[in-house]
Design an enzyme around this catalytic site. Structure first.
Site, PDB file in Angstrom:
ATOM      1  NE  ARG A   1      -4.332  13.003  39.855  1.00  0.00           N
ATOM      2  CZ  ARG A   1      -5.624  12.981  39.556  1.00  0.00           C
ATOM      3  NH1 ARG A   1      -6.528  13.336  40.463  1.00  0.00           N
ATOM      4  NH2 ARG A   1      -6.028  12.600  38.368  1.00  0.00           N
TER       5      ARG A   1
ATOM      6  CG  ASN B   1      -4.552  16.595  39.290  1.00  0.00           C
ATOM      7  OD1 ASN B   1      -3.355  16.644  39.529  1.00  0.00           O
ATOM      8  ND2 ASN B   1      -5.064  15.839  38.333  1.00  0.00           N
TER       9      ASN B   1
END
Length: 750
Positions: free
Chosen positions: A7, A25
């Site tokens: 990320r 996520n």
């Protein structure tokens, strides 16, 4: 894959390309939206794959076009925990170069911090309690981030952006040193542990997946004391050295082995030991190979920099117990072994042993698949119709859960021979079921009715049981390991496994695919006098093989018979009459017998010891070979191991040196395998051979068998990603259960 800095990487990449949107996520993995010019979005999609973080594994990228939102920034959004889980969890990874530089920089605030980590390294699987992989669901939730760590955690430009185990000396975790009674010792814990090692004491060190037992590897008394206290008479210890150049001091390190040593997984690598080094003889007695690894945690790096000597680093357990991983377990089980404990207050959620690998023809070959590899799945070319649990074997146990197109082989559990290991097995299964949201409807198990793994499977409610023959599972694991489905000629050589005829197999030639198998040939069965006692006392197998080869007229002048003159007549009688002597076609027991005949090993202290030492004592330059007469017909073919035994005896009578005899025996087995496979190719038309089973951990046999098969125009499959020993059985069981569930049996007419 969660926990690899994906990320933050996406955030940085999108910002750099002037894209807006978000990334987060969920239970399926990473989701993201990007908005910008067509050229920028296309460049983003290419860069996501080409520039991914070092620990990231991208299986696939799916895209949809959406209407523009007009957002002005790119953000990391909160994780989503709802839905069916499909995400993966990263394995633990060695300290990266950036973190190592910080730890060694006196001007850095993390100087000397034994828990330094970032998005590219550090603990993952061993601290994860659940997913999504966020700090509250790890054992780091016990440590509140200080202001500076929290600032790094929320800064998209920082290497620790959303690094869940982020920490520093101000916010913990912290080391402590205490004695065997639990009394905390004064002073710097690291310096105290170093001093204890230098004094020749035994130190228990809390690592990523459990406690290790450490001593100075150049101190003979310390290594011998560790052996005595740990009840580990002969099995080699692993050694950790500060860097690749120190590994070169102890062993011959090729280019491929160097890559294994320095990989982020940091396994124990089996290397060819040099002679005349400073290493204590008690570390790896009588062994040509040495298990070596490099430091893989900041704490290990700090220890080795202060010691400047190799140290033994072996599992923190007694005999066959599982590795201790909580402070309570360590005190209860290790206090009688160690002098001091170097511990810390970061909890380990899942115990995990070190992995063991070696290089074979430039390819990594796993002998124990654990830390650094687990829980990375084995991807398959087909989906499982239903969730599957495979319970594995009794020795070197692993279990495996499978869903969709992933098979998750567990960390090394060990031998299911006591309550502690069985409890670890059950705890591991529950953790994997929860972590990957697997609800198994199919449960695969070995056919042996007395295996504790089989009994565990049979004790489960509301599941469909699938019994998988042991050697079929070996070959199926080799097939999956090589991304194939068969059919193949499978050569499964091991200690023993329960056969479909209720006898003990172990020297098998199978026509096999993932669904089914036919037993085309096997070694001629020989009695095991005293049953399992014959495994612990290889001289009994030597007597049994002599009875098979010579009948009642045994060559009484042999040293083995003179050495056991009071017992061997009774043992021979058991073998001849088949009383308390179950028949077995085991190749492993044949190797045991030859080792005993040559005086290598009459009784063993660990599984496979006689065969290991037989290989170690072989003359590598000898090219002679003992012939085996392969029968002309019949199914299954019964291949006489007695030919090999008689040849060994004749050379012993002639005064031929044991290393030469050992070499001729190995060469004879390799020639026999090639000849049998050639005969079977004529009847089946199959020209691919899969080699599996614990006997093929013998690198001399594996190399010479592979070479002979390839010279005969066979294509040869060997293991790489899972062990050839029983540690790979669970993957084979899962593959067979899934294949049968798909009902696409291939080409095995009866």
């Amino acid at each position: 894959m969660q926990g690899v800095g994906f990320r933050p990487f996406v955030h940085s990449l999108a910002t750099r390309l002037g894209l807006s949107g978000h990334v987060g996520n969920d239970v399926h993995g990473v989701f993201l939206e990007v908005e910008g010019t067509t050229a920028a979005v296309e460049r983003f999609l290419v860069s996501v794959t080409e520039q991914a973080p070092p620990l990231a594994v991208i299986e696939r990228i799916t895209t949809d076009e959406l209407a523009a939102c007009g957002s002005g920034s790119f953000e990391i959004v909160a994780s989503e925990a709802a839905g069916t889980r499909g995400t993966l969890v990263s394995a633990d990874s060695t300290t990266c170069a950036d973190c190592l530089r910080e730890m060694l920089d006196p001007h850095d605030r993390r100087f000397g911090h034994p828990f330094v980590n970032c998005t590219n390294c550090g603990p993952r699987f061993t601290i994860v309690r659940d997913i999504p992989y966020d700090r509250p669901l790890t054992t780091m939730s016990a440590f509140a981030m200080c202001a500076r760590c929290e600032s790094e955690y929320h800064d998209p430009a920082d290497r620790r952006f959303h690094a869940q185990p982020v920490c520093c000396p101000d916010c913990g975790p912290r080391l402590r040193l205490h004695d065997a009674a639990g009394v905390v010792l004064p002073g710097d814990p690291l310096a105290g542990a170093v001093a204890a090692l230098e004094r020749g004491e035994i130190v228990a060190i809390k690592g990523l997946g459990g406690y290790h037992l450490a001593v100075d590897a150049t101190n003979q008394d310390a290594a011998a004391t560790l052996r005595k206290r740990k009840h580990r008479e002969d099995k080699p210890f692993a050694v950790v050295v500060s860097g690749p150049e120190r590994a070169e001091d102890l062993c011959v390190v090729g280019e491929d082995e160097q890559a294994l040593l320095t990989s982020p997984r940091r396994p124990i690598v089996l290397l060819r030991a040099r002679t005349g080094t400073a290493l204590a003889a008690a570390v790896a007695p009588g062994n040509r190979r040495l298990g070596v690894m490099l430091p893989y945690t900041p704490l290990h790096h700090l220890l080795l920099r202060q010691l400047d000597t190799p140290i033994v680093l072996t599992s923190g357990n007694v005999a066959d117990e599982p590795i201790a991983y909580t402070e309570q377990q360590a005190r209860a089980r290790l206090s009688g072994i160690v002098d001091v404990f170097l511990s810390h207050d970061r909890a380990i959620h899942m115990r995990t042993d070190d992995s063991v690998v070696r290089s074979f023809r430039g390819r990594e070959m796993l002998l124990r698949r654990s830390r650094g590899y687990v829980p990375q799945p084995i991807p398959l070319a087909w989906d499982f119709p239903r969730h599957v649990l495979a319970c594995g074997a009794e020795l070197k146990n692993t279990f495996c859960v499978a869903k969709q197109h992933h098979a998750f082989v567990s960390h090394h559990i060990g031998d299911l021979e006591n309550h502690e290991t069985l409890a670890s097995f059950a705890e591991g299964i529950e953790h994997f079921r929860r972590l990957f949201e697997v609800d198994p409807r199919l449960v695969a198990h070995d056919l042996h009715p007395e295996y504790l793994s089989t009994k565990y499977a049979q004790g489960l409610d509301d599941v469909e049981l699938v019994g998988v023959q042991h050697h079929h599972a070996h070959i199926a694991a080799c097939l999956v390991d090589n991304a194939e489905s068969g059919p193949v000629l499978g050569v499964a050589f091991d200690g023993l496994g329960y056969g479909t005829d209720d006898t003990l197999w172990g020297g098998e030639f199978l026509l096999s695919d993932l669904v089914d198998f036919r037993r085309l040939a096997h070694l001629e069965p020989v009695a095991m006098p005293g049953a399992t006692t014959a495994i612990r006392q290889p001289w009994r197998m030597a007597v049994a093989h002599l009875v098979s080869a010579y009948g009642q007229h045994l060559p009484a002048e042999l040293d083995l018979l003179r050495r056991n003159e009071q017992q061997w007549p009774a043992v021979a009688d058991l073998a001849a009459r088949g009383v308390s002597a179950p028949p077995t076609s085991s190749a492993g027991r044949l190797f045991d017998a030859v080792a005993a005949l040559l005086g290598v090993r009459h009784a063993i202290n660990y599984e496979g010891q006689a065969a290991v030492e037989l290989e170690q004592g072989t003359d590598l330059d000898e090219r002679g070979s003992y012939p085996v007469t392969v029968p002309a017909g019949g199914e299954p073919l019964r291949v006489p191991g007695s030919d090999l035994v008689r040849a060994v005896v004749e050379d012993l009578r002639a005064g031929v040196a044991a290393p030469v005899i050992a070499a001729r025996f190995h060469n004879g087995v390799a020639d026999m395998i090639a000849e049998v496979c050639t005969r079977l190719r004529e009847s089946t038309g199959v020209s691919t051979v899969a080699l599996s089973g614990g006997v093929f951990q013998n690198m001399l046999l594996l190399e010479r068998t592979t070479a002979r098969l390839e010279a005969g125009d066979f294509r040869v499959l060997v293991h790489a990603r899972v062990p050839t020993n029983d540690g790979g059985i669970s993957l084979g069981q899962v593959a067979v259960a899934g294949a049968r569930d798909r009902c696409d049996s291939a080409v095995l007419p009866r």
